[in-house]
Structure formats: C-alpha cells, structure tokens
Scaffold this active site. Sequence first.
Site, PDB file in Angstrom:
ATOM      1  N   HIS A 177       1.019  -1.251   0.085  1.00  0.00           N
ATOM      2  CA  HIS A 177      -0.104   0.004   0.066  1.00  0.00           C
ATOM      3  C   HIS A 177       0.852   1.204  -0.098  1.00  0.00           C
ATOM      4  O   HIS A 177       0.335   2.466  -0.007  1.00  0.00           O
ATOM      5  CB  HIS A 177      -0.940  -0.138   1.160  1.00  0.00           C
ATOM      6  CG  HIS A 177      -2.134  -1.194   1.149  1.00  0.00           C
ATOM      7  ND1 HIS A 177      -2.986  -1.143   0.330  1.00  0.00           N
ATOM      8  CD2 HIS A 177      -2.065  -1.951   2.063  1.00  0.00           C
ATOM      9  CE1 HIS A 177      -3.645  -2.280   0.501  1.00  0.00           C
ATOM     10  NE2 HIS A 177      -3.390  -2.790   1.741  1.00  0.00           N
ATOM     11  N   ASP A 216      -2.901 -10.761  -1.977  1.00  0.00           N
ATOM     12  CA  ASP A 216      -3.492 -10.195  -0.638  1.00  0.00           C
ATOM     13  C   ASP A 216      -4.942  -9.967  -0.746  1.00  0.00           C
ATOM     14  O   ASP A 216      -5.115  -9.484  -2.007  1.00  0.00           O
ATOM     15  CB  ASP A 216      -2.571  -9.041  -0.302  1.00  0.00           C
ATOM     16  CG  ASP A 216      -3.037  -8.267   0.919  1.00  0.00           C
ATOM     17  OD1 ASP A 216      -2.095  -8.846   1.789  1.00  0.00           O
ATOM     18  OD2 ASP A 216      -3.748  -7.585   1.162  1.00  0.00           O
ATOM     19  N   HIS A 274      -6.396  -7.451  -0.306  1.00  0.00           N
ATOM     20  CA  HIS A 274      -6.508  -5.804  -0.283  1.00  0.00           C
ATOM     21  C   HIS A 274      -5.809  -5.415  -1.821  1.00  0.00           C
ATOM     22  O   HIS A 274      -4.600  -6.219  -1.930  1.00  0.00           O
ATOM     23  CB  HIS A 274      -5.985  -5.040   0.909  1.00  0.00           C
ATOM     24  CG  HIS A 274      -6.445  -5.373   2.125  1.00  0.00           C
ATOM     25  ND1 HIS A 274      -5.937  -6.304   2.906  1.00  0.00           N
ATOM     26  CD2 HIS A 274      -7.649  -5.094   2.691  1.00  0.00           C
ATOM     27  CE1 HIS A 274      -6.690  -6.463   4.167  1.00  0.00           C
ATOM     28  NE2 HIS A 274      -7.786  -5.530   3.763  1.00  0.00           N
ATOM     29  N   ASP A 285      -4.031 -12.585   4.359  1.00  0.00           N
ATOM     30  CA  ASP A 285      -5.241 -12.239   4.745  1.00  0.00           C
ATOM     31  C   ASP A 285      -6.497 -12.620   3.625  1.00  0.00           C
ATOM     32  O   ASP A 285      -7.718 -12.392   3.733  1.00  0.00           O
ATOM     33  CB  ASP A 285      -5.272 -10.701   4.961  1.00  0.00           C
ATOM     34  CG  ASP A 285      -4.459  -9.921   3.769  1.00  0.00           C
ATOM     35  OD1 ASP A 285      -4.400 -10.389   2.640  1.00  0.00           O
ATOM     36  OD2 ASP A 285      -4.445  -8.544   4.150  1.00  0.00           O
TER      37      ASP A 285
HETATM   38 ZN   LIG Z   1      -3.940  -6.951   3.063  1.00  0.00          ZN
END
Ligand SMILES: [Zn+2]
Length: 309
Positions: A127, A164, A166, A248
């Site tokens: 990120h 992931d 996200h 995750d």
């Molecule tokens: Zn994540």
Amino acid sequence: MSPIAYISHSDCGRHDTGWGHPEHVGRLRAIPRALRNDFELFQRLEHRESRHATAAELTLGHDARYVATVEELAAAGGARLDADTVVSEGSWAAATAGAGAVLDAVDLTFGDGPRRSFCAVRPPGHHALRDSGMGFCLFGNVAIGAHYARAQHGAERVLIVDWDVHHGNGTQALVQDTPEIRFVSMHQWPWYPGTGPAEDRGPHGSVWNVPMAAGRQREAYVGAFLSAVDAATVGFTPDLVLVSAGFDSLAGDPLGGFTLELDDVDRMTREMVSRAEQWCGGRLVSSLEGGYVPDRLGEACVVHLGALG
Ligand SMILES: [Zn+2]
C-alpha cells in the site's frame, strides 16, 4: 526439489505498532514457530539474514524526501503517518531490512543463489505510495525489487502478482508508469483501500486488477487469479516473477472476506512456480504482505515455502 532461501531479519520485529494493532510483531514470530513443526522443510531452507536497503535503493520507488522523513521520524522516536500506519523508533531498521530482503532475493536469483526465495518481513509494502506510507506499509518492497531487478540485473520484463485480499494500490502506483513491469492484483471489492476496479489498467494497460466479492467459493478466486496471470503474460515473457504473498485472503481473516484455504495457497504457489520455470528458469521472489491470524499465517507460510521448492 530446488533450494529455497528464507530471508528475514530480527530488525523486522522492531517495527512496534503495539499489540492492539493487527499488524503486530507476533505475526512474524509465528512463522519460524510453524516452520519448526516441519523439521524437514526447516532443514531444507537456506536461512539468510537480509541486508538493509539503502536510502538510494528506496528511491527506486519513493521520493527521497519521503524516505528521509521516515528515517527522521524513527530517529525522533516515532510518529503516526495515518490512522493505521505507524513509524516507531525501530521502524527504519525494520522497513529497510524488509526492502533489503527482497533486494537480496533478487540478487540471489540472478546470481548463484537459490532461484526462489521467501522474504518473511514486516512492515508489509504493497500500500505504500511514492511519497507516503499507507495501510500498515512504509516502503513498497516488491515494487522496489522489480525496479532493482531491471536497474541492477538487466531484467527487462518483470511480473508482479498480488493475492493479498487488499488491492496493491501502492505497488500499482510505483510500477504502472513502467510498462515492462506488469502487475496482477486480485482483491476483495468493495473493500479497503477502495481502488483497483477491473477497468483501471494503468496508463499503459500493464495492470490487471481482479476485484472479487467476499464469500465466494474458493475455486472462483483461484480461477480468476490464474486467468488474470495468463492474460497478463500473453506475448510477455517475464524475466522474474515477484509475489506479494498476503495471507489475509485465507478464510477467517479478520481483515478480509475471501474463503481461500491452505490447499489454495499450495495450488497458487505451484502454478506460479511452474509458470516461472517456463518463462525464466524458475526465478521467483515472494514477499510477505498481510495475514492477521498469526498461527494461520505461520501455517500458510509453511505451505507456501513447501510449494516453492
Ligand atoms: Zn492485506
């Protein structure tokens, strides 16, 4: 079986977010704990301590001013970059070791070291933006590794895949202006950070975003991910594969709603290894991103490492 490098550094434990933060130091400790339960695998790994990336290396992905700010904030005792993203006194050492692990893995794969590595590091990276940290991440470890492979080892084409839960918005931001680096991200949608619709292909069409609803059948995620990898590599043979290994995306993670199981980690890893063998002599570097149930994360890393070899 191929040799696998397991790269980490005790400094990654010095990034102190507090035990109330989901991205706490216990995540990383769970990995060697799980590995010791698989003695055969533990013995098979080439354990290496990572170097620390230099400030100059970090600027492969980030503005020099931001890099200096992180170092200064850590030296001053720490600060909070946003509601979720912490710089503690030890974070400079941790984050430079995290990025350094990926650089070491790239050096190994293009040198005489193991062709494949797993970097057990924190803070995660996908990120982090060019001029700011975000979403638990300080530096874009994998994106920096991609630019480093091109600058240092003459790699022309690099493929980054990110499973992931996200969206790897930071990775996309750091690589989308370089069309020789292609990026595939499968992520929950709608979900944090709110970016990564399928129609966002980046300015050169070198990004494949795969937004997926929560709670679907496991096979749907694996199938969509592999289809995107195959679409991204039509007429494009990578010299290196980088994996943003976020766990995750497993069922039961408090920060995601995907339904993947350990068998899926095994399958996706093996599929990527097999493609890397066809494309580039098996050169594949994987780096830890998310995964917020520590014991589950440890088990996933064991499965991932087993499948890398
Ligand atoms: Zn994540």
